[in-house]
Write an enzyme that holds these catalytic residues in place. Structure first.
Site, PDB file in Angstrom:
ATOM      1  N   CYS A   2      -3.993   4.172  10.594  1.00 11.37           N
ATOM      2  CA  CYS A   2      -3.959   3.522  11.910  1.00 11.37           C
ATOM      3  C   CYS A   2      -5.092   3.221  12.316  1.00 11.37           C
ATOM      4  O   CYS A   2      -6.126   3.323  11.779  1.00 11.37           O
ATOM      5  CB  CYS A   2      -3.396   4.498  12.765  1.00 11.37           C
ATOM      6  N   ARG A  27      -4.238  -2.659   9.827  1.00 12.03           N
ATOM      7  CA  ARG A  27      -4.174  -1.053   9.655  1.00 12.03           C
ATOM      8  C   ARG A  27      -2.862  -0.538   9.680  1.00 12.03           C
ATOM      9  O   ARG A  27      -2.867   0.447   9.419  1.00 12.03           O
ATOM     10  CB  ARG A  27      -5.346  -0.536  10.346  1.00 12.03           C
ATOM     11  N   TRP A  73       0.527   3.146  11.589  1.00 14.47           N
ATOM     12  CA  TRP A  73       1.005   2.933  10.284  1.00 14.47           C
ATOM     13  C   TRP A  73       1.801   4.437  10.242  1.00 14.47           C
ATOM     14  O   TRP A  73       1.020   5.241  10.119  1.00 14.47           O
ATOM     15  CB  TRP A  73       0.254   2.706   9.196  1.00 14.47           C
ATOM     16  N   ASN A  99      -6.109   8.575  14.031  1.00 13.28           N
ATOM     17  CA  ASN A  99      -5.964   8.261  12.664  1.00 13.28           C
ATOM     18  C   ASN A  99      -6.181   9.124  11.534  1.00 13.28           C
ATOM     19  O   ASN A  99      -7.238   9.841  11.799  1.00 13.28           O
ATOM     20  CB  ASN A  99      -6.979   6.925  12.569  1.00 13.28           C
ATOM     21  N   GLY A 100      -5.018   9.393  11.000  1.00 15.95           N
ATOM     22  CA  GLY A 100      -5.336  10.734   9.923  1.00 15.95           C
ATOM     23  C   GLY A 100      -3.993  11.429   9.814  1.00 15.95           C
ATOM     24  O   GLY A 100      -2.961  11.040  10.223  1.00 15.95           O
ATOM     25  N   GLU A 485      -2.548  -7.531 -11.900  1.00 14.55           N
ATOM     26  CA  GLU A 485      -2.941  -7.770 -10.380  1.00 14.55           C
ATOM     27  C   GLU A 485      -2.047  -8.888  -9.834  1.00 14.55           C
ATOM     28  O   GLU A 485      -1.593  -8.964  -8.870  1.00 14.55           O
ATOM     29  CB  GLU A 485      -4.477  -8.430 -10.407  1.00 14.55           C
ATOM     30  N   LYS A 489       0.303  -8.666  -6.302  1.00 10.55           N
ATOM     31  CA  LYS A 489       0.278  -9.625  -5.337  1.00 10.55           C
ATOM     32  C   LYS A 489       1.606 -10.126  -5.008  1.00 10.55           C
ATOM     33  O   LYS A 489       1.928 -10.218  -3.798  1.00 10.55           O
ATOM     34  CB  LYS A 489      -0.720 -10.779  -5.497  1.00 10.55           C
ATOM     35  N   GLU A 492       3.868  -7.389  -3.391  1.00 11.73           N
ATOM     36  CA  GLU A 492       3.390  -6.445  -2.242  1.00 11.73           C
ATOM     37  C   GLU A 492       3.599  -7.588  -1.047  1.00 11.73           C
ATOM     38  O   GLU A 492       3.867  -7.238   0.011  1.00 11.73           O
ATOM     39  CB  GLU A 492       1.905  -5.981  -2.086  1.00 11.73           C
ATOM     40  N   HIS A 508       8.242  -3.872 -26.602  1.00 11.33           N
ATOM     41  CA  HIS A 508       8.619  -2.531 -26.553  1.00 11.33           C
ATOM     42  C   HIS A 508       9.343  -2.193 -25.338  1.00 11.33           C
ATOM     43  O   HIS A 508       9.293  -1.126 -24.770  1.00 11.33           O
ATOM     44  CB  HIS A 508       7.303  -1.770 -26.720  1.00 11.33           C
ATOM     45  N   LYS A 607      -3.831  -2.069   5.212  1.00 10.86           N
ATOM     46  CA  LYS A 607      -5.119  -2.606   4.534  1.00 10.86           C
ATOM     47  C   LYS A 607      -5.798  -1.385   4.114  1.00 10.86           C
ATOM     48  O   LYS A 607      -6.283  -1.361   2.862  1.00 10.86           O
ATOM     49  CB  LYS A 607      -6.104  -3.277   5.695  1.00 10.86           C
TER      50      LYS A 607
END
Length: 612
Positions: A2, A27, A73, A99-100, A485, A489, A492, A508, A607
């Protein structure tokens, strides 16, 4: 993950809080809220983005010179109005932002319930403010001391701001495992999860250390101590961030702006460290550890998400060029699997924010086992930077878009410099090849610029695939991590299922998925295992797969069999990951925009992952 913000001084707090929350919205954006004091505490909170809160506050009493705000969040409790922060205590005379995660909240909640406390939300945060209130009442102490004693009872991570109508001229803040910065100006204080809400008002800041608590009071010096009641002397630093760097600058999205900033961010990451006239590469932050690294049993790279992909490229670079054994670990797994670490190992942590919870915990584990712990991160004064024995910054500048772009290529640039430096010191590559590589590295920003000029072409290409349901990304050698990567991208920000694979592994399992509806992105540059990758493309085409190939300029063999090609400038093989990544960033960006997705704030993501 958050975002928290606060203000106390002579200005109106509400505009500062709302602007700060918008800058911290990357965030978390499930819900948001503020608490203001005007002859009593007024708490306004709303599910959704900060704009929803702003609309909700119209016509409300927002007159106040002290206040705290939060953008969430969700961890404990679904996103809704009730679970949004700030939270009141039992008597509604204390309120908190957090936050936490408070890990032992359930046992505390049960104990407080037996004392008559009633809870409105499903959050761990509400339990904490009730605990503070209970201690304050029972011990008959001030808010500062009550917060300090309460924090000795909790297990977990926190960055908190607390205000009380009994003491409306102060904000109490504390930190453990989650970031918190205090801005200091004459007659006023600011608090935030990072510096972006503060830079507009002051450059003088204090980064709280874990286990520290501070009292911010109008007209008084900042009071700082540990939660164990040890008085500390504040260490004030000057911010290096500029206001312009956190604004969109005319771009539609932060992500596009940050993609376009990569020629500069890459150059900034080697500027002053790469000297062609003397053929030197020097990273001051790790200079004292050169011999330790060169003689290490192994380097263990720990990271999460995109930074983990950068670490994989670092493994190729360091093993290929410097001939140093490297292992790349997910920090979240590393910290729990009882890894074999000795004092002869070097652990290298990579993080954009410098606050990633799992990476911090893994670093602490490595330090406890005697390893030398170094770091690559992007935020000066961050927790990871302070915890490490040494390290280096990427100089990418603030990255606001949740999907990392310029931070990734800056991390790869720094890892490239490290590989060059150690390779020369060890003599594991020839002097002529070393000079060729450093000369080519200096050309990379210009080559990235030329690729960004292909933006319109990639936008047209993206339109052909915006309705795809699945993608497969293939690469070999240095470009296998680029495939990972690229797939990350796309998934997400566009919510399309995508997987990255080593090209040879396609046979495979994943080959069973290939048909005319499956776009396959293949990184097929003319370096390394080119002929093998061409064979993989032919295998895809034999099964009616649609191939988008990233090739070296002038390639004819792949062009003859691929459905679509994206050309990148020719460059030495160890530098191809930087260039090959750029079109994949643009491809994911444009597909997401065309699908109507929120590119800068994709659903369920934030983020900086500051909780497990």
């Amino acid at each position: 993950m958050c975002g928290i913000v606060g203000y106390i001084g002579s200005r109106q707090a509400y505009p500062i809080l709302i602007k700060g929350l918008k800058r911290l919205e990357y965030r978390g954006y499930d819900s948001s809220g503020i608490a203001l004091y005007d002859s009593g505490l007024n708490v306004y909170k709303k599910k959704g983005k900060v704009s929803e809160l702003e609309a909700f506050c119209e016509g409300k009493n927002i007159n106040s010179t002290v206040g705290i705000g939060h953008t969430r969040w969700a961890t404990h409790g679904v996103p809704n109005d009730v679970n949004a922060h700030p939270h009141y205590g039992q008597n509604k005379d204390i309120t908190i932002i957090h936050n936490g995660i408070i890990e032992n909240y359930d046992s505390i909640k049960k104990a407080l319930s037996k004392l008559g406390h009633q809870f409105e939300s499903d959050t761990d945060t509400e339990v904490l403010v009730h605990l503070i209130e209970e201690i304050k009442t029972q011990e008959n102490i001030d808010l500062f001391e009550a917060v300090r004693l309460a924090l000795n009872e909790v297990v977990g991570a926190y960055a908190i701001g607390v205000i009380s109508q009994d003491n409306p001229d102060e904000i109490i803040v504390a930190k453990k495992g989650s970031p918190l910065v205090i801005g200091i100006n004459e007659g006023e204080y600011f608090i935030a999860s990072d510096a972006s809400p503060i830079i507009e008002y002051t450059k003088e800041v204090l980064y709280l250390e874990d286990g520290e608590i501070a009292r911010l009071c109008v007209g008084q010096e900042l009071e700082l101590k540990t939660i164990d009641n040890v008085v500390k002397t504040p260490y004030i630093q000057e911010l290096e961030m500029s206001l312009e760097s956190i604004e969109k600058g005319g771009y539609e999205h932060f992500m596009l702006k940050e993609i376009f900033e990569q020629p500069k961010s890459i150059a900034d990451s080697f500027r002053g460290r790469l000297k062609l006239d003397t053929a030197e590469v020097k990273l001051g932050g790790i200079a004292d550890y050169e011999n330790k690294i060169i003689n290490a049993n192994k380097i263990i790279i720990i990271a999460c998400g995109t930074s983990w992909h950068a670490g994989l490229i670092g493994e190729y670079l360091l093993e290929d060029l410097a001939r140093i054994p490297v292992e790349v670990e997910y920090a979240s797994e590393f910290r729990y699997r009882n890894p074999v670490i000795t004092e002869n190992d070097v652990v290298l942590a990579i993080s954009q924010s410098g606050e990633t919870a799992d990476t911090l915990a893994a670093m602490k584990l490595a330090k406890d086992k005697g390893a030398t712990v170094l770091a690559i991160c992007n935020v000066v004064g961050s927790s990871i930077a302070r915890l490490s024995d040494g390290g280096t910054y990427t100089h990418a500048g603030p990255e606001i878009g949740v999907a990392s772009t310029k931070a990734f290529t800056a991390q790869v640039t720094v890892l490239t410099l490290m590989a060059f430096m150690f390779a020369r010191k060890k003599g594991s590559i020839s002097e002529s090849y070393y000079r060729e590589l450093i000369t080519e590295l200096e050309t990379v920003p210009a080559k990235v610029e030329s690729m960004i000029s292909m933006n319109s072409y990639i936008e047209e290409l993206s339109a052909k695939f915006k309705d795809a349901q699945n993608f497969l990304y293939l690469g070999r050698g240095y470009n296998f991590p680029v495939a990972l990567e690229g797939a990350l991208k796309l998934k997400e920000i566009s919510y399309i299922h995508a997987e990255g694979y080593p090209a040879a592994e396609m046979k495979h399992g994943p080959i069973a998925l290939i048909d005319e509806n499956m776009p396959i992105v293949v990184i097929a540059t003319k370096k390394g295992h080119y002929e093998k990758v061409v064979s993989n493309i032919q295998e895809v085409k034999a099964r009616n797969g649609v191939v988008i190939a990233v090739v070296t300029q002038g390639d004819t063999a792949v062009k003859a069999i691929a459905d679509y090609i994206i050309e990148i400038p020719e460059v030495a093989e160890p530098l191809t990951p930087i260039l090959a990544n750029i079109p994949l960033q643009l491809l994911s960006y444009h597909i997401a925009v065309m699908r109507g997705c929120n590119v800068d704030q994709p659903r369920n993501l934030a983020k900086s992952v500051t909780v497990e």
